[in-house]
Design a protein around this motif. Structure first.
Motif, PDB file in Angstrom:
ATOM      1  N   ASN B  44       0.897  -1.007  -0.128  1.00 31.60           N
ATOM      2  CA  ASN B  44      -0.220  -0.239  -0.130  1.00 31.60           C
ATOM      3  C   ASN B  44       0.948   1.023   0.142  1.00 31.60           C
ATOM      4  O   ASN B  44       1.904   1.198   0.729  1.00 31.60           O
ATOM      5  N   ILE B  45       0.660   2.080  -0.763  1.00 31.25           N
ATOM      6  CA  ILE B  45       1.388   3.264  -0.884  1.00 31.25           C
ATOM      7  C   ILE B  45       0.764   4.499  -0.737  1.00 31.25           C
ATOM      8  O   ILE B  45       1.274   5.697  -0.551  1.00 31.25           O
ATOM      9  N   GLY B  46      -0.632   4.202   0.194  1.00 29.35           N
ATOM     10  CA  GLY B  46      -0.565   5.262   0.932  1.00 29.35           C
ATOM     11  C   GLY B  46      -1.358   6.721   0.081  1.00 29.35           C
ATOM     12  O   GLY B  46      -1.897   6.309  -1.334  1.00 29.35           O
ATOM     13  N   GLY B  47      -0.705   8.157  -0.006  1.00 30.22           N
ATOM     14  CA  GLY B  47      -0.445   8.657  -0.813  1.00 30.22           C
ATOM     15  C   GLY B  47       0.064   8.865  -1.626  1.00 30.22           C
ATOM     16  O   GLY B  47       0.153  10.424  -2.280  1.00 30.22           O
ATOM     17  N   LEU B  48       1.368   8.672  -1.973  1.00 33.62           N
ATOM     18  CA  LEU B  48       2.789   8.544  -2.316  1.00 33.62           C
ATOM     19  C   LEU B  48       1.697   9.086  -3.625  1.00 33.62           C
ATOM     20  O   LEU B  48       1.645   8.934  -3.996  1.00 33.62           O
ATOM     21  N   LYS B  49       2.700  10.344  -4.387  1.00 33.64           N
ATOM     22  CA  LYS B  49       2.706  10.766  -5.806  1.00 33.64           C
ATOM     23  C   LYS B  49       3.911  10.838  -6.605  1.00 33.64           C
ATOM     24  O   LYS B  49       4.946  10.779  -5.841  1.00 33.64           O
ATOM     25  N   GLN B 129       8.546  -1.982   3.066  1.00 32.14           N
ATOM     26  CA  GLN B 129       7.534  -1.104   4.261  1.00 32.14           C
ATOM     27  C   GLN B 129       6.365  -0.525   3.814  1.00 32.14           C
ATOM     28  O   GLN B 129       6.730   0.687   3.293  1.00 32.14           O
ATOM     29  N   SER B 130       5.474  -1.127   3.723  1.00 27.95           N
ATOM     30  CA  SER B 130       4.007   0.439   3.262  1.00 27.95           C
ATOM     31  C   SER B 130       3.544   1.332   3.937  1.00 27.95           C
ATOM     32  O   SER B 130       4.403   1.711   5.404  1.00 27.95           O
ATOM     33  N   ALA B 131       2.848   1.949   3.319  1.00 28.94           N
ATOM     34  CA  ALA B 131       2.565   3.840   4.429  1.00 28.94           C
ATOM     35  C   ALA B 131       1.718   3.350   5.543  1.00 28.94           C
ATOM     36  O   ALA B 131       0.919   1.762   5.202  1.00 28.94           O
ATOM     37  N   ILE B 132       1.919   3.125   6.705  1.00 31.27           N
ATOM     38  CA  ILE B 132       0.980   3.960   7.648  1.00 31.27           C
ATOM     39  C   ILE B 132      -0.652   4.720   7.136  1.00 31.27           C
ATOM     40  O   ILE B 132      -0.966   5.747   6.691  1.00 31.27           O
ATOM     41  N   THR B 136      -6.578   2.351   9.105  1.00 32.41           N
ATOM     42  CA  THR B 136      -6.854   1.056   9.632  1.00 32.41           C
ATOM     43  C   THR B 136      -5.717   0.467  10.873  1.00 32.41           C
ATOM     44  O   THR B 136      -6.567  -0.119  11.382  1.00 32.41           O
ATOM     45  N   LEU B 137      -5.537   1.864  11.381  1.00 30.10           N
ATOM     46  CA  LEU B 137      -4.466   2.050  12.166  1.00 30.10           C
ATOM     47  C   LEU B 137      -5.747   2.592  13.476  1.00 30.10           C
ATOM     48  O   LEU B 137      -5.421   1.534  14.763  1.00 30.10           O
ATOM     49  N   ILE B 138      -6.515   3.292  13.532  1.00 28.25           N
ATOM     50  CA  ILE B 138      -7.669   3.420  14.035  1.00 28.25           C
ATOM     51  C   ILE B 138      -8.599   1.795  14.221  1.00 28.25           C
ATOM     52  O   ILE B 138      -8.524   2.057  15.722  1.00 28.25           O
ATOM     53  N   SER B 139      -8.534   1.254  12.934  1.00 22.82           N
ATOM     54  CA  SER B 139      -9.642   0.445  13.474  1.00 22.82           C
ATOM     55  C   SER B 139      -9.310  -1.032  14.331  1.00 22.82           C
ATOM     56  O   SER B 139     -10.192  -1.541  14.959  1.00 22.82           O
ATOM     57  N   GLN B 140      -8.182  -0.571  13.758  1.00 22.53           N
ATOM     58  CA  GLN B 140      -7.139  -1.996  14.328  1.00 22.53           C
ATOM     59  C   GLN B 140      -7.263  -1.921  16.616  1.00 22.53           C
ATOM     60  O   GLN B 140      -7.625  -2.939  17.138  1.00 22.53           O
TER      61      GLN B 140
END
Lengths: 263, 152
Positions: B44-49, B129-132, B136-140
């Motif tokens: 998952n690259i999150g918001g990488l541009k 290591q993917s983007a945080i 996902t963090l909150i739901s975990q």
């Protein structure tokens, strides 16, 4: 019973015919001007004179407008960014909106009002006092002698004016953001430098302003060259220059933004 | 007299263009163009541009050049151009996606490995290591809380 309908139809028909005729004259003007363009480069004296009229005399309004637009962007941007705690990005907001959009577009609009209208009125008056016809009598091509130097001057002027507008705007935003509202000077510039791309933003802005320059001068010169040679005709042509240039620039800007910046 | 004004105007305009190029844009901080190209796969690259910086210990050493999807394993493939004077990365270096500040832009952080062989053009960085992703963090976190509640 049928008369109003027929009248309406006749009016629509007249409008279409008039529009087609104008399109035809525009095309003839374009075909005539294109070959005159290279020839006029041989007489730079004429272009320099026009650069003074079109460029130097527009400086005042461009610089003042640029500074104030930058300052307003600084104020408004700060009040929004501060609510999200990212006032340091103020520089990016100011610089990007100026370089990409406001610089080229506002410069073109101001140019249409300041220089385009003057060009139309000048050419229109030349036409109505039969100076253009007189030139033709002396075997001097008015397209080469009068129109082409003005075209070059306008096209050269526009990117320079737009660059000045953007630069003065960024400095205006700096004055407000850093001087008045207390954004950190270092982060103002460093954020700008990290977010504004040379090829993507600066070059595209310059391309835009060159194209707007071509459009604005072309419309101004055509309206002047094509006007009805009376006092009323010249005044109408001047109005049309400002209105048509503004519409063309705004429409073109949307298309070019959509093509250039894949948002 | 007019010539002086026209000269001044053109000089000012060109100066403004240069200042915009040098001082406002990233022309000076752009990589020199010469560099080498490495790729890395992320879940998952999150918001990488594209054009996001690639950093080593906080120093920009390159830029993200392309982002695509591997059609076989459905992972994101990030291609980055690293400046040639930084051809020092051991072949077992790892790449991770970080965020500068809480809401800032995302960038790739490289951490060097220990091998002697160095990354070359076309190589793939294996350890990533993917983007945080905040959601996902909150739901975990909420999930864990709920699980704790069940135990009691």
């Amino acid at each position: 019973m049928m008369r109003p309908v027929l009248n309406l139809l006749a009016r629509i028909g007249q409008g279409v015919m008039e529009a087609l005729a104008r399109l035809g004259r525009w095309f003839v003007f374009m075909l005539g001007l294109l070959p005159a363009l290279p020839a006029s480069l041989l007489r730079p004296r004429l272009i320099v004179d026009q650069l003074y009229q079109v460029g130097v005399l527009s400086l005042q309004i461009i610089l003042v407008a640029g500074a104030f637009v930058g300052m307003v962007l600084g104020l408004q941007g700060y009040s929004i960014l501060a609510t999200y705690g990212s006032a340091e990005s103020l520089g990016v907001v100011v610089a990007l909106s100026l370089v990409r959009e406001l610089g080229p577009v506002l410069t073109a609009l101001l140019f249409a009002g300041r220089a385009g209208s003057a060009l139309t009125a000048e050419l229109g008056l030349m036409k109505s006092t039969e100076q253009l016809a007189g030139m033709e009598m002396m075997a001097v091509d008015p397209l080469k002698r009068v129109v082409a130097p003005r075209f070059w001057a306008g096209v050269l002027t526009m990117p320079l004016l737009a660059a000045l507008f953007s630069l003065v705007g960024v400095l205006g935003g700096y004055a407000i953001g850093v001087g008045l509202l207390g954004v950190d000077s270092g982060s103002y510039w460093s954020q700008i430098q990290s977010q504004v791309d040379f090829r993507e933003d600066i070059i595209n802005g310059v391309i835009k302003s060159v194209l707007f320059g071509v459009v604005a001068v072309w419309i101004a010169l055509f309206e002047g060259y094509d006007c009805v040679p009376t006092a009323e005709g010249v005044s109408r042509a001047t109005t049309r220059t400002v209105v048509n240039t503004s519409l063309a620039v705004l429409g073109l800007d949307f298309v070019m933004t959509a093509l250039m910046f894949n948002v | 007299m007019r010539d002086i004004w026209v000269g001044l105007f053109v000089a000012l305009g060109l100066l403004a263009l240069t200042l915009l190029a040098l001082h406002v844009s990233n022309l000076l901080s752009l990589p020199s163009g010469k560099g080498y190209f490495v790729t890395a796969e992320f879940d998952n690259i999150g918001g990488l541009k594209v054009r996001a910086p690639v950093k080593l210990s906080g120093v920009v050493v390159g830029r993200v050049e392309s982002i695509s999807i591997d059609s076989k394993n459905f992972r994101a493939v990030v291609g980055m151009n690293i400046e040639s004077n930084y051809s020092i990365f051991p072949i077992d270096s790892s790449a991770a996606i970080y965020t500068s500040g809480l809401l800032g832009e995302q960038y790739i952080g490289l951490s060097p490995g220990a091998e002697d062989a160095v990354l070359k053009s076309g190589d793939r960085i294996a350890l990533t290591q993917s983007a945080i992703v905040l959601e996902t963090l909150i739901s975990q976190f909420l999930f864990n809380k709920a699980a704790e509640g069940d135990k009691k």
